[in-house]
Design a protein around this motif. Structure first.
Motif: not given
Ligand SMILES: Nc1ncnc2c1ncn2[C@@H]1O[C@H](COP(=O)(O)OP(=O)(O)OP(=O)(O)O)[C@@H](O)[C@H]1O
Ligand SMILES: [Mg+2]
Length: 511
Positions: A103-107, A109-117, A129-132, A146-155
């Motif tokens: 749904x975050x891709x749809x939102x 695109x439709x609303x033209x704003x950054x969406x963070x789950x 962690x996915x952001x669009x 889509x910007x997707x962060x592998x949280x295992x790498x987050x320090x």
């Protein structure tokens, strides 16, 4: 960019198995979307720089293209970070996500704003962690990233990571607002700096807010000691680099002041660097810039060495060879049109003379140093001479001993001499074409400081009363001049020691 060198690098550092490039952005756009050529150009411009955003975000980026019928999104490109682990083991390009599945891709695109789950998704046992981010061009949203962060790498975030993430946030804001990508004056070389080469953040005055340890090292090599915080990058650089080695004043302050999206190369005596700036305007107003620096000293030195020493010389030999082959072809063409057998023969001889020089240049064009392993040349010349005319197949040219390595100038001359003498052996040793054939023996030796080689034929021998000194025919004149004047050596011509045929012997000193 999902294909090509960047991709290869991303693959090399990610734990991903070999991937194949599924489809190009343009193919996918044509097949599934309504995007126009300007939209595509915009997306390609974005892809030209999105490695920077992936690296600053420590995240994978995926470009999603809206389906023509509104049924969902197609993955048009993928970029992995070189600063952290990938969130995608598999290649995504070409895959389809139907509306409603994410749904975050749809939102976005439709609303033209950054969406963070809120909560991380789990994919293949990896928390992601996915952001669009909507990609805006003018008034329209043309795609989403889509910007997707592998949280295992987050320090635990350090100053470096916070600066990276803040800059990534500014850039994503710019994408959503239609302020990024920015058409700029960029040289599209492969040496363009990456985030890991040296990262600086400057404020709207061009003062350094943060410099990564690698960026500090680059400036230390330029001659700057101490910190860069609070200093104007353009002023620091102006003091370190003499005027003639840096770009003009306008370019320098535009790039190092972070006011223009462009790059520049700066040399300071023994150090060379490439600087790249991207002005940051997350809400339309300039708040500063991201500046990347890369020390390319080693690259440049290698470039220079390569150019001067090897590549150019070889390229020239290659071109000379090509030109000589063209000349030979023209002469051969002309020989075919001749009615007089003498004229024909003369032209054919010229073809062989030119051809033998071409062979030497061909070998030189492949030689690594300024010298040539001459045995190869000798054997090819022998083959060329034996092949010629109606004698072809019944004459053998054999070599004993070795010419060894010869300096390139000597090699050219020796090749011409050898061609003439082989030519004479074929032409004058075996005039009766229906004879049983014959063997021409080439011997070569390298006694200390000299090259001695002989050409023996087992043909009919020199004509009675033959006198080398008195002969004024072209072939032996060429040989005499080359051996004596060019090589400072000696030529003798006489009966072969076997008792049958002729021997020519050449003895030249080698420095
Ligand atoms: N291997 C050989 N066997 C017999 N005669 C030879 C041999 N080499 C040279 N000669 C004699 O020496 C002469 C002079 O040779 P030279 O190469 O100078 O001229 P050419 O071969 O007749 O003409 P071109 O100028 O086309 O080479 C030849 O005409 C030939 O009579
Ligand atoms: Mg001759």
């Amino acid at each position: 960019m999902s294909c090509g060198p960047k991709r290869a690098l991303a693959q090399a550092i990610s734990p991903t198995p070999t991937l194949t490039c599924v489809a190009s952005l343009i193919e996918l756009v044509r097949a599934h979307t309504d995007l126009d050529p300007e939209d595509v150009a915009w997306l390609q411009l974005l892809q030209a720089d999105w490695q920077i955003i992936a690296d600053l975000s420590f995240a994978d980026l995926i470009l999603w293209l809206p389906d023509r019928a509104g049924a969902g999104f197609w993955a048009g490109g993928q970029m992995r970070p070189t600063t952290g682990p990938t969130a995608y083991v598999d290649d995504i390009v070409g895959t389809f996500v139907p509306t409603g599945r994410r749904p975050h891709l749809d939102i976005a695109y439709a609303e033209g704003r950054l969406v963070r789950e809120g909560d991380p998704e789990w994919r293949d046992d990896v928390p992601v962690r996915a952001e669009t981010i909507p990609v805006r061009r003018g008034q329209r949203v043309i795609a989403v990233v889509g910007r997707n962060t592998n949280l295992l790498g987050v320090r635990t975030p350090s100053r470096l990571e916070l600066s990276y993430l803040q800059t990534a946030a500014d850039l994503t804001q710019m994408i959503a607002g239609g302020h990024f990508p920015v058409p700029g004056q960029r040289s599209d070389h492969a040496d363009t700096p990456r985030v890991g080469d040296g990262f600086l953040r400057v404020d709207e005055q061009g003062r350094v807010v943060y410099a990564s340890p690698n960026a500090l090292s680059v400036y230390r090599r330029l001659g700057h000691s101490g910190d860069l915080d609070g200093l104007r990058l353009s002023e620091v650089t102006r003091e370190l680099v003499p005027t003639r080695l840096r770009p003009d004043e306008e370019a320098l302050s535009a790039v190092l002041g972070g006011r223009a999206n462009r790059d520049a190369e700066i040399g300071a005596g023994s150090v060379s660097l490439i600087v790249r700036a991207i002005p940051l305007r997350p809400h339309g107003r300039l708040i500063g810039a991201l500046v990347l620096v890369r020390d390319v000293t080693d690259l440049r030195r290698r470039d220079r060495e390569l150019v001067t020493k090897d590549a150019t010389i070889r390229e020239i030999h290659h071109r000379v060879k090509n030109n000589l082959q063209t000349v030979a072809a023209l002469l051969r063409l002309q020989a075919r049109r001749m009615d007089s057998p003498d004229a024909k023969a003369a032209l054919e001889e010229a073809v062989r003379r030119v051809g033998s020089i071409a062979i030497v240049h061909e070998i030189l064009s492949q030689a690594v140093e300024g010298s040539v392993a001459f045995d190869d040349v000798a054997d090819r010349l022998g083959g060329m001479v034996a092949d010629v005319g109606s004698l072809g197949g019944r004459l053998r040219v054999r070599r004993e001993g070795s010419f060894g390595e010869l300096p390139s100038e000597t090699a050219t001359t020796v090749a011409m001499v050898l061609t003439e003498l082989l030519q004479n052996a074929v032409e004058h040793g075996y005039p009766g074409l229906d004879e049983a054939g014959g063997t021409i023996l080439v011997t070569a030796a390298r006694p200390a400081g000299r090259l001695v080689f002989t050409i023996d034929d087992d043909g009919q021998g020199l004509p009675p009363g033959f006198d080398l000194e008195g002969s004024s025919t072209l072939g032996l004149s060429i040989v005499g001049t080359l051996v004596e004047s060019e090589l400072g050596g000696r030529l003798t011509l006489g009966p072969a020691p076997s008792g049958r045929g002729t021997r020519a012997e050449i003895d030249v000193p080698l420095s």
